[in-house]
Design an enzyme around this catalytic site. Structure first.
Site, short mmCIF file in Angstrom:
data_model
loop_
_atom_site.label_atom_id
_atom_site.label_comp_id
_atom_site.label_asym_id
_atom_site.label_seq_id
_atom_site.Cartn_x
_atom_site.Cartn_y
_atom_site.Cartn_z
N ASP A 102 -24.79 11.67 -64.99
CA ASP A 102 -23.59 12.21 -65.73
C ASP A 102 -23.38 11.45 -66.90
O ASP A 102 -23.58 12.34 -68.57
CB ASP A 102 -22.15 12.37 -64.53
N PHE B 91 -13.43 7.56 -72.89
CA PHE B 91 -13.52 7.49 -71.79
C PHE B 91 -13.70 8.91 -71.48
O PHE B 91 -12.78 9.67 -71.37
CB PHE B 91 -12.78 6.34 -71.34
N LYS C 187 -21.24 9.44 -58.17
CA LYS C 187 -20.64 10.80 -57.83
C LYS C 187 -20.56 11.82 -58.69
O LYS C 187 -20.53 12.71 -59.09
CB LYS C 187 -19.40 10.89 -57.20
N GLY C 188 -20.86 11.05 -60.58
CA GLY C 188 -20.26 11.56 -61.35
C GLY C 188 -21.24 12.66 -61.70
O GLY C 188 -20.92 13.95 -62.22
N ARG D 243 -12.41 15.31 -61.94
CA ARG D 243 -13.79 16.21 -61.91
C ARG D 243 -13.94 16.97 -61.36
O ARG D 243 -14.26 18.27 -61.59
CB ARG D 243 -14.32 15.06 -60.63
N ASP E 209 -15.43 11.10 -64.02
CA ASP E 209 -14.00 10.51 -62.50
C ASP E 209 -13.30 9.98 -63.79
O ASP E 209 -13.65 8.68 -64.48
CB ASP E 209 -13.53 10.04 -61.75
N ASP F 87 -24.16 4.81 -70.36
CA ASP F 87 -23.04 4.24 -71.18
C ASP F 87 -24.24 2.99 -71.68
O ASP F 87 -24.79 3.03 -72.90
CB ASP F 87 -21.40 3.62 -70.19
P1 IMP Z 1 -23.44 2.57 -67.19
O1 IMP Z 1 -24.64 1.62 -65.78
O2 IMP Z 1 -23.32 1.39 -67.87
O3 IMP Z 1 -24.65 3.19 -68.08
O4 IMP Z 1 -22.96 3.25 -66.40
C1 IMP Z 1 -22.99 4.37 -65.95
C2 IMP Z 1 -21.68 5.28 -64.91
O5 IMP Z 1 -20.61 4.57 -65.20
C3 IMP Z 1 -22.62 6.79 -64.90
O6 IMP Z 1 -22.86 6.75 -64.33
C4 IMP Z 1 -20.30 6.78 -64.92
O7 IMP Z 1 -20.25 6.45 -63.31
C5 IMP Z 1 -19.96 5.64 -65.63
N1 IMP Z 1 -19.29 5.61 -66.80
C6 IMP Z 1 -19.71 5.22 -68.13
N2 IMP Z 1 -19.46 6.14 -69.03
C7 IMP Z 1 -18.11 7.07 -69.10
C8 IMP Z 1 -17.07 7.50 -69.11
O8 IMP Z 1 -17.04 7.30 -69.79
N3 IMP Z 1 -16.49 8.79 -68.37
C9 IMP Z 1 -16.77 8.30 -67.20
N4 IMP Z 1 -17.26 7.61 -66.27
C10 IMP Z 1 -18.03 7.29 -66.81
MG MG Z 2 -17.90 7.31 -62.24
#
Ligand code: IMP
Ligand code: MG
Length: 180
Positions: free
Chosen positions: A103, A156, A46-47, A169, A163, A106
């Protein structure tokens, strides 16, 4: 100020104005790079929904829009390392240029899976990533966004669609969580 048990939000990291200017710039670059092409823009729920809604209004091309949902997160602030597709896109990516709108990148696990597995070998013209935020400190894969808004430190982040357990959000700016 909004707070949830155990956490409160910090100061403004990226203001509404800074975000608006950067989103305009991203839209301008995307418009230039895909000039004369059609583009399927897929927001990752949803981000990305707030960013997506602003970004598409800055893209001056014939675009189709869709959403899909994938998550590498459980319910906390740490990645589970596994990607689940919880909503498939409705429009077939076959024969199209695809732009995935995220969004934040990470660990990169979600986008690595989408780019190298989910959207691989499907007769797709191209797949690129546009992420509002990039948090390289925690990267566990070789994924980098093709278009990115801002690089953020290892915090974070919440607001502007991002979120913590579905909260925050609706903030128009980007901020970060502080443990109480
Ligand atoms: P990844 O697969 O670890 O790159 O994570 C991607 C998803 O994790 C993003 O699309 C976000 O929904 C969530 N995410 C990662 N870091 C954050 C943060 O700092 N705040 C909020 N959501 C996050
Ligand atoms: Mg998220």
């Amino acid at each position: 100020m909004i707070s949830v048990p155990g956490y409160e939000v910090g100061g403004i990291l990226l203001s509404e104005d800074e975000i608006r200017d950067r989103v305009k710039e991203l839209g301008r670059r995307i418009t230039e790079d895909y000039a004369g092409e059609k583009l399927l823009v897929i927001g990752i729920l949803k981000g990305a929904f707030v960013f997506m809604s602003d970004l598409i209004r800055e893209i001056d091309l014939d675009i189709e829009t869709d959403f899909m949902a994938a998550s590498s997160y459980g319910s906390g602030t740490e990645s589970s390392g596994q990607v689940r597709i919880t909503r498939e896109p409705g429009i077939s990516p076959q024969g199209r240029h695809v732009l995935l709108v995220e969004d934040i990148v990470d660990s990169g696990i979600t986008l690595k899976y989408l780019k190298d597995t989910y959207f691989a070998d499907r007769n797709i013209k191209s797949v690129r990533i546009c992420s509002l935020l990039d948090k390289p400190a925690r990267r566990m894969t070789d994924v980098t966004p093709d278009y990115k808004g801002f690089t953020v430190d290892d915090m974070f982040i919440v607001g502007y669609g991002l979120d913590y357990q579905e909260h925050f959000r609706q903030l128009s700016h980007i901020t970060y969580l502080i443990e109480k």
